[in-house]
Design an enzyme around this catalytic site. Structure first.
Site, mmCIF file in Angstrom:
data_model
loop_
_atom_site.group_PDB
_atom_site.id
_atom_site.type_symbol
_atom_site.label_atom_id
_atom_site.label_comp_id
_atom_site.label_asym_id
_atom_site.label_seq_id
_atom_site.Cartn_x
_atom_site.Cartn_y
_atom_site.Cartn_z
ATOM 1 C CD GLU A 1 3.392 0.191 -6.328
ATOM 2 O OE1 GLU A 1 3.784 0.393 -5.158
ATOM 3 O OE2 GLU A 1 3.486 -0.915 -6.888
ATOM 4 C CD GLU B 1 -6.827 1.980 2.851
ATOM 5 O OE1 GLU B 1 -7.168 0.777 2.739
ATOM 6 O OE2 GLU B 1 -6.893 2.608 3.913
#
Ligand code: ZN
Length: 181
Positions: free
Chosen positions: A98, A141
């Site tokens: 991630e 993000e």
């Protein structure tokens, strides 16, 4: 917001595809799903999720979720523990997937569960050892937040909010955490 009702259920026996019916097997325990055909009992348990909390470039790293549940909200890097994998390895793997960051775990922060959510969240404190920041497919993000500027209202899960509160209290004891957190 996060789904707050346990969603794990089943209608058919994984052994013989017979119909599962709830039956009270033992006083004081919830009804269990029992196969009317072969007697198999399907026990429903929380699903283990491992996550890591750490600072990098002077901020606590959170990822904004690009998928449900809690799409658009902030979460710790983490994910489901695969069968055959340790909880610690899952936290390291999911953080790499991630964020692109290689972490080393420094200890367990705590284990979080709510009873109304299907997830059992295991949170490790960690340090960044290497890697380069790279956004994973399930996130939109990567954010870094000073402990006094954490986006408490935009954190996707109650359990994650509790973990962040504990992390700040332990590692930044002079920072005040909001009462709700
Ligand atoms: Zn069966």
């Amino acid at each position: 917001m996060a789904r707050e009702t346990p969603a794990i259920t089943a209608r058919y026996c994984p052994q013989c595809a017979g119909t599962l019916m709830p039956r009270l097997l033992r006083e004081g325990e919830p009804p269990r799903l029992c196969c009317v055909q072969c007697g198999f009992v399907l026990y429903l348990n929380p699903k283990a999720v491992s996550a890591a909390v750490f600072s990098h470039d002077s901020g606590i790293v959170l990822v904004r979720r690009a998928i449900e549940p809690a799409k658009g909200h902030w979460a710790l890097p983490g994910g489901f523990v695969d069968l055959g994998e340790t909880a610690a390895a899952a936290a390291i793997r999911e953080t790499m997937e991630e964020t692109g960051l290689q972490i080393g775990l420094t200890g367990i922060l705590d284990v979080y569960s709510s009873g109304t959510n299907e997830v059992l969240l295991i949170v490790y404190a960690a340090d960044v050892l290497g890697g380069a920041e790279r956004l994973g497919a399930e996130c939109s993000e990567i954010g870094r937040f000073a402990p006094e500027l954490l986006p408490w209202d935009e954190v996707g899960f109650e359990t994650t909010r509790a973990a962040l509160r504990d992390y700040v209290r332990r590692f930044f004891p002079r920072v005040r955490v909001p009462r709700f957190a």
